[in-house]
Scaffold this motif. Structure first.
Motif, short mmCIF file in Angstrom:
data_model
loop_
_atom_site.label_atom_id
_atom_site.label_comp_id
_atom_site.label_asym_id
_atom_site.label_seq_id
_atom_site.Cartn_x
_atom_site.Cartn_y
_atom_site.Cartn_z
N GLU A 177 0.83 -1.21 0.00
CA GLU A 177 0.00 0.00 0.00
C GLU A 177 0.87 1.27 0.00
N PRO A 178 1.74 1.43 -0.95
CA PRO A 178 2.69 2.56 -0.90
C PRO A 178 2.03 3.92 -1.04
N THR A 179 0.82 3.95 -1.58
CA THR A 179 0.15 5.25 -1.76
C THR A 179 -0.96 5.45 -0.74
N GLY A 180 -1.10 4.51 0.17
CA GLY A 180 -2.21 4.53 1.14
C GLY A 180 -2.27 5.77 2.00
N ASN A 181 -1.12 6.37 2.28
CA ASN A 181 -1.10 7.55 3.16
C ASN A 181 -0.83 8.84 2.38
N LEU A 182 -1.03 8.78 1.06
CA LEU A 182 -0.66 9.96 0.25
C LEU A 182 -1.88 10.50 -0.50
N ASP A 183 -1.81 11.80 -0.82
CA ASP A 183 -2.87 12.35 -1.68
C ASP A 183 -2.63 11.87 -3.11
N SER A 184 -3.59 12.14 -4.00
CA SER A 184 -3.50 11.54 -5.34
C SER A 184 -2.27 12.02 -6.11
N LYS A 185 -1.91 13.29 -5.93
CA LYS A 185 -0.76 13.82 -6.68
C LYS A 185 0.54 13.13 -6.25
N ASN A 186 0.73 13.07 -4.92
CA ASN A 186 1.93 12.40 -4.41
C ASN A 186 1.89 10.91 -4.70
N GLY A 187 0.67 10.33 -4.65
CA GLY A 187 0.51 8.91 -4.94
C GLY A 187 0.96 8.61 -6.36
N VAL A 212 8.69 -6.13 -9.31
CA VAL A 212 7.92 -5.37 -8.31
C VAL A 212 6.67 -6.15 -7.95
N VAL A 213 6.48 -6.34 -6.66
CA VAL A 213 5.23 -6.95 -6.17
C VAL A 213 4.54 -5.89 -5.32
N LEU A 214 3.36 -5.48 -5.77
CA LEU A 214 2.66 -4.37 -5.14
C LEU A 214 1.35 -4.85 -4.53
N VAL A 215 1.11 -4.49 -3.32
CA VAL A 215 -0.19 -4.81 -2.70
C VAL A 215 -0.97 -3.52 -2.60
N THR A 216 -2.19 -3.53 -3.07
CA THR A 216 -3.02 -2.32 -3.00
C THR A 216 -4.50 -2.70 -3.06
N HIS A 217 -5.33 -1.79 -2.58
CA HIS A 217 -6.76 -2.04 -2.79
C HIS A 217 -7.33 -1.00 -3.76
N GLU A 218 -6.42 -0.14 -4.29
CA GLU A 218 -6.88 0.89 -5.22
C GLU A 218 -6.63 0.43 -6.66
N THR A 219 -7.66 0.44 -7.46
CA THR A 219 -7.54 0.00 -8.84
C THR A 219 -6.56 0.89 -9.61
N TYR A 220 -6.64 2.21 -9.33
CA TYR A 220 -5.79 3.15 -10.04
C TYR A 220 -4.30 2.82 -9.83
N THR A 221 -3.98 2.48 -8.58
CA THR A 221 -2.60 2.14 -8.25
C THR A 221 -2.21 0.81 -8.88
N ALA A 222 -3.16 -0.15 -8.79
CA ALA A 222 -2.89 -1.49 -9.33
C ALA A 222 -2.64 -1.44 -10.83
N ASN A 223 -3.21 -0.45 -11.48
CA ASN A 223 -3.10 -0.36 -12.95
C ASN A 223 -1.69 -0.05 -13.45
N TYR A 224 -0.81 0.30 -12.57
CA TYR A 224 0.58 0.51 -13.01
C TYR A 224 1.26 -0.83 -13.31
N ALA A 225 0.66 -1.94 -12.80
CA ALA A 225 1.26 -3.26 -12.98
C ALA A 225 0.83 -3.89 -14.29
N GLU A 226 1.65 -4.84 -14.76
CA GLU A 226 1.30 -5.52 -16.00
C GLU A 226 0.41 -6.72 -15.72
N ARG A 227 0.34 -7.12 -14.44
CA ARG A 227 -0.45 -8.30 -14.09
C ARG A 227 -1.14 -8.02 -12.76
N ILE A 228 -2.40 -8.39 -12.68
CA ILE A 228 -3.15 -8.13 -11.45
C ILE A 228 -3.71 -9.44 -10.91
#
Lengths: 414, 238
Positions: free
Chosen positions: B169-179, B196-212
């Motif tokens: 959740e690297p963007t969990g504590n950030l506003d959208s711009k900083n995220g 990179v292995v990313l855990v998130t519950h935000e679709t927008y953030t997850a979309n940076y990955a090539e595989r979900i």
């Protein structure tokens, strides 16, 4: 992780809460400072006492009445013992009994004060042989003369006074030929001693000496002595003479069992041994009291380290996530505990040395003792290692607690 | 080649007599250089999976192969060494040490590494430069904004040049711009070859990955190639 990084990390850990760290190490500071003071003052006192004993002369023997004291209450008992009398002096003077005896002088202690023209002073007053004192302790008359055997025989009312006594009673005016009063009896001052300073348990400057015969008959009304001082023909004859004195007095007192001796013999060598063993026992006793203080200080360090480990649970988790092993965390917290106690130890050492110096300064310059400040190097080295050991001992449990934390649980800690 | 491979991975917790199954048989493979997002609602087991993949926790059952080697028999010390040399972590709460400067925070992983100390400064400066914080190098984290703090955490994650970066959740504590800035940095890491292995519950953030990969109740419910991957990751122009 390398030691220098561990030390830097520990330094940051300790200095983050400066006030708390300072209060934590206060226990160690006090403990180590106490060790320094005890050892420094102990050594200083030992040196002072040994110097005084040494100034008594290696060829001197003192015979005291009563049983040999083993403790402070026994010393009081010797003051009331009346076993040494004039007859003993004659026996001891007999060449066939004690062949290496050169001089002998009995001593009586006179409690009370001296006065002159309304001025009163409380010096040490002895019924003694002023001649013997002159020879034994190298004190010489500045004015007048030192009374001798004839005055003792005649039970003359004459006195030799110390320089400070003269100053207190007569100021700058002449004392010789004037009369001072001791216990309402008039004594003519025949001599004033030159300033000498402390020697062997008494200060001639603050002493008044009258013939012991006069003191016994006119001041105290006793027929016994408080001690007998004997000078041998040389230090090499002391052991032999001690045995001769014991044999002679046992015969004179009809004693067959040495356990029932009603006198005891003190020599310089024996006193040195006695003082050293008393000082050692005292140091061990006081050090054990300090050890308790240090343990309490150590528990304080352990307590704060446990608080620190709990507060920094997330940091421990983070470090583990970044690759720190259990050993890395253990060493980090252990060094932090050791740093705390060693800093406490070093401050304690400096504080203790300063305090010892200050006490020594007061003893030398205010109480005018012949005090020598001894920097307790052995105590400083001991203190350093003791404080490091305390850090290790009381740091190991909190450090182990820290190292055992699971990285995941530590990172989740709120 | 798979850098990570888990077979039928299970994890259960026991507390006060109650057993909770966080992972109920997860099987997945992640290739070297891949960018994978793990999504799912709260309690789905995504963070637990990330922690097991990052050796921060151990699984209860199943098998885990890292670079083809089964890790079950590794000691804690060996796992710590692999974590230090091959993994980087980015957390939601940044986990920066407040009493350390930016420089010292980024240097932390090197303290436990076998990297020659003479190279440390260059590595730290390089990592801080890569996240655009060279002007903040001696600052304390308390003087930085949330976005800057997470960039420091990213610099710390890449200072040892890891094979895999785990971001929880690297963007969990950030506003959208900083995220967005942070996600562009993470994407950039992937472009440079880091897995990179990313855990998130935000679709927008997850979309940076090539595989979900989507998790629900401790199981994988979908594992798809992301057709909507965000491609524009340019952030700091040099």
């Amino acid at each position: 992780m390398k030691l220098k990084h561990n030390i830097k990390t520990a330094y940051l850990g300790v200095t983050t809460h400066k006030g708390r760290s300072f209060l934590t190490l206060l226990g160690i500071v006090i403990g180590i400072a106490s060790i320094m003071v005890i050892i420094s003052i102990g050594k200083g006192a030992e040196t002072l006492i040994l110097n005084q004993i040494n100034s008594m002369g290696a060829d001197t023997i003192v015979v005291r009445p009563g049983k040999e004291p083993k403790g402070p209450t026994d010393i009081a008992d010797t003051l009331f013992a009346d076993s040494l009398k004039a007859r003993d002096i004659s026996f001891l003077k007999n060449k066939s009994n004690v062949p290496y005896l050169e001089k002998i002088a009995p001593v009586v202690v006179i409690p009370g004060s001296v006065s002159y023209a309304g001025e009163t002073y409380r010096p040490q007053i002895f019924g003694w042989s002023a001649e013997f004192m002159e020879e034994m302790f190298s004190v010489y008359p500045q004015e007048g003369y030192i009374f001798g055997e004839s005055e003792i025989k005649e039970k003359a009312s004459v006195a030799v006074i110390g320089s400070k006594v003269k100053k207190e009673l007569f100021g700058e005016s002449n004392a010789v030929g004037r009369y001072i009063k001791i216990k309402n009896r008039k004594f003519r001052v025949v001599g004033v001693l030159a300033p000498r300073g402390q020697v062997a348990f008494f200060n001639p400057d603050e002493t008044v000496v009258v013939p012991y015969t006069t003191a016994q008959n006119y001041l105290l009304g006793i027929d016994y002595f408080h001690e007998i001082m004997i000078k041998t023909k040389g230090p090499e004859f002391v052991d032999r003479t001690v045995q001769d004195i014991k044999d002679t007095l046992r015969e004179s007192h009809n004693i067959t069992n040495p356990d029932k001796d009603d006198f005891f013999v003190v020599t310089q060598k024996g006193l040195v041994k006695q003082v050293s063993s008393i000082m050692n026992a005292l140091t061990v006793f006081l050090s054990s009291v300090v050890a308790v203080a240090l343990v309490v200080g150590g528990v304080g360090v352990m307590n704060i380290m446990l608080v620190s480990v709990t507060e920094r649970t997330r940091e421990i988790g983070l470090r583990k996530a970044l690759g720190a092993t259990k050993k890395d965390i253990l060493v980090q917290f252990l060094i932090e505990a050791i740093l705390l106690t060693v800093v406490g130890g070093v401050i304690g050492m400096l504080f203790g040395a300063f305090l010892s110096f200050l006490i020594g300064y007061v003893l030398k310059n205010v109480m005018l003792l012949d005090w020598v400040f001894v920097f307790p190097l052995s105590a400083a080295i001991l203190g350093f290692f003791v404080s490091a050991f305390l850090g290790l001992l009381f740091g190991i449990y909190p450090a182990k607690q820290a190292s055992e934390k699971s990285p995941m649980e530590a990172l989740r800690y709120e | 080649m798979d850098i990570i491979s888990v077979q039928n991975l299970k994890k259960s917790f026991e507390g006060e007599g109650v057993k909770t199954n966080a992972l109920c048989g997860v099987t997945l493979n992640i290739k070297k250089g891949e960018f994978v997002s793990i999504m799912g609602p709260s309690g789905s087991g995504k963070s637990t999976l990330l922690q097991i993949l990052g050796f921060l926790d151990r699984h209860t059952k199943g098998e885990y192969f890292f670079e083809g080697k089964k890790i079950d028999e590794y000691s804690d010390e060996e796992l710590a060494k692999i974590r230090n040399e091959k993994m980087g972590f980015i957390f939601q709460t940044f986990n920066l040490l407040q009493r350390y400067s930016v420089f010292d925070n980024v240097k932390l992983p090197l303290l436990y590494s076998s990297v020659d100390e003479k190279k440390w400064n260059d590595l730290v400066f390089g990592a801080i430069d890569a996240v655009g914080l060279s002007h903040r190098i001696q600052h304390s984290p308390s003087r930085l904004s949330g976005g800057e703090r997470q960039r420091v955490a990213i610099a710390r994650a890449l200072v040892n040049n890891p094979d895999v970066v785990f971001a929880d959740e690297p963007t969990g504590n950030l506003d959208s711009k900083n995220g967005e800035q942070v996600m562009k940095l993470i994407s950039d890491l992937n472009k440079k070859g880091h897995t990179v292995v990313l855990v998130t519950h935000e679709t927008y953030t997850a979309n940076y990955a090539e595989r979900i990969i989507t998790l629900q109740d401790g199981k994988i419910t979908s594992d798809i190639k992301n057709k909507n991957q965000v491609k524009d990751t340019k952030l700091f122009k040099k």
